[in-house]
Design an enzyme around this catalytic site. Structure first.
Site, PDB file in Angstrom:
ATOM      1  N   HIS A 121      -1.634  -3.117   5.335  1.00 56.24           N
ATOM      2  CA  HIS A 121      -0.187  -3.016   5.078  1.00 56.24           C
ATOM      3  C   HIS A 121       0.639  -3.729   6.154  1.00 56.24           C
ATOM      4  CE1 HIS A 121      -1.160  -0.337   1.868  1.00 56.24           C
ATOM      5  NE2 HIS A 121      -1.519   0.672   2.647  1.00 56.24           N
TER       6      HIS A 121
HETATM    7 ZN    ZN Z   1      -4.943   3.358   1.513  1.00 54.78          ZN
END
Ligand code: ZN
Length: 311
Positions: A121
């Site tokens: 992320h």
């Molecule tokens: Zn995850």
């Protein structure tokens, strides 16, 4: 002794204390692999921290300097969703070094396994969702800079879409990104991967494998990468607190094994990373991550090839 190396450092622990991210999992995986004699001490190698030069191939200078100095804004810490500490910075610098080393070892041995990383992320200029440095992006760009590889593929099987990885490599034709994830889950905005397999809630083992494997096979044949980075993800597990898929532990091991079989059958090296895992019982998360290593071992040794792999 394993036919490949496990990359691990005691300082992988993100020092989060009580947090949904069980940062003690890294230590527990190392401990359990030794305790159950799935690995021996000489199977492990320690990474060095990634250098600034390495990090700057995937991240902005501003973000790296903020992480190093610890002067993130309140909104940056909110997005990161973990408290900042010097230990956190050390851990992510090491995780990036670990994925570089796992990639280098994979090119030598066929497999290289980072018992950390998979921080998918993290964007070039900010962190998100427990991920500060995108270790896989850093590793791919380093191997390319060394001319050890030209093309890489990322197979991201974490329950959450690999938004940072997709964004970093969006305009980069040398890296092909596949993400299989639950559609109705974090991150709300999903920048496009080369292939996004958006699963409905509560998908189980068979449907998951039937969705993932044909795409992996076709993409390997069409793109012909020099290396695959596998972002394992223990969080498609049915008892995960942050996931809404219903995979079993066996289904997750089958997932790992079938992907590894397809990649290795084509003679392509695989570097593995852990990514997320938030099972109610941390033992389940640890077991699922350990199974990724055991799946790699079985494939490396050519044992118990599943039926489809034999014809
Ligand atoms: Zn995850």
């Amino acid at each position: 002794m394993l036919p490949f190396k496990l990359v691990y450092h005691p300082k992988y622990d993100l020092n989060l204390g009580p947090h949904v991210f069980p940062s003690q999992k890294f230590r527990l995986i190392h401990h359990m692999l030794l305790q159950e004699e799935a690995a021996v001490a000489s199977d492990f190698v320690e990474p060095a921290e990634a250098t600034d030069e390495d990090l700057l191939r995937a991240h902005t200078e501003e973000w790296i300097q903020k992480l190093r100095a610890g002067n993130l804004t309140a909104s940056e810490i909110m997005k990161l969703e973990v408290p900042y500490s010097p230990e956190l910075a050390t851990a992510v610098w090491l995780a990036a070094g670990g994925s570089i080393l796992a990639g280098q070892l994979a090119l030598r041995d066929g497999f290289g396994c980072n018992l950390g990383g998979g921080f998918h992320h993290a964007y070039a200029n900010h962190g998100e969702g427990f991920c500060a440095i995108n270790d896989v992006a850093v590793a791919i760009r380093r191997l390319q800079a060394d001319r050890a590889i030209q093309k890489a593929m990322v197979v991201d099987a974490d329950v959450h879409q690999g938004n940072g990885t997709a964004h970093i490599f969006h305009d980069d034709d040398s890296v092909f990104t596949i993400s299989i994830h639950q559609l109705n889950n974090y991150p709300a905005y999903k920048p496009p991967s080369d292939v996004d397999l958006n699963l409905a809630d509560h998908v189980e083992d068979d449907e998951y494998l039937e969705t993932l494997l044909p795409v992996v096979k076709d993409s390997l044949d069409a793109f012909r990468p020099d290396i695959v980075f596998y972002v394992g993800g223990a969080d498609p597990f049915c008892e995960d607190q942050l996931g809404g898929l219903w995979l079993s532990k066996n289904g997750l091991k089958e997932r790992d094994k079938r992907v590894f079989e397809e990649v290795r059958r084509r003679g392509i090296p695989v570097a593995t990373t852990l990514a997320g895992g938030y099972a109610r019982n941390v033992e389940d998360t640890v077991r699922i991550h350990m199974n990724t290593i055991i799946a790699a071992k079985e494939v490396a040794e050519g044992k118990q090839l599943s039926k489809e792999a034999t014809h």
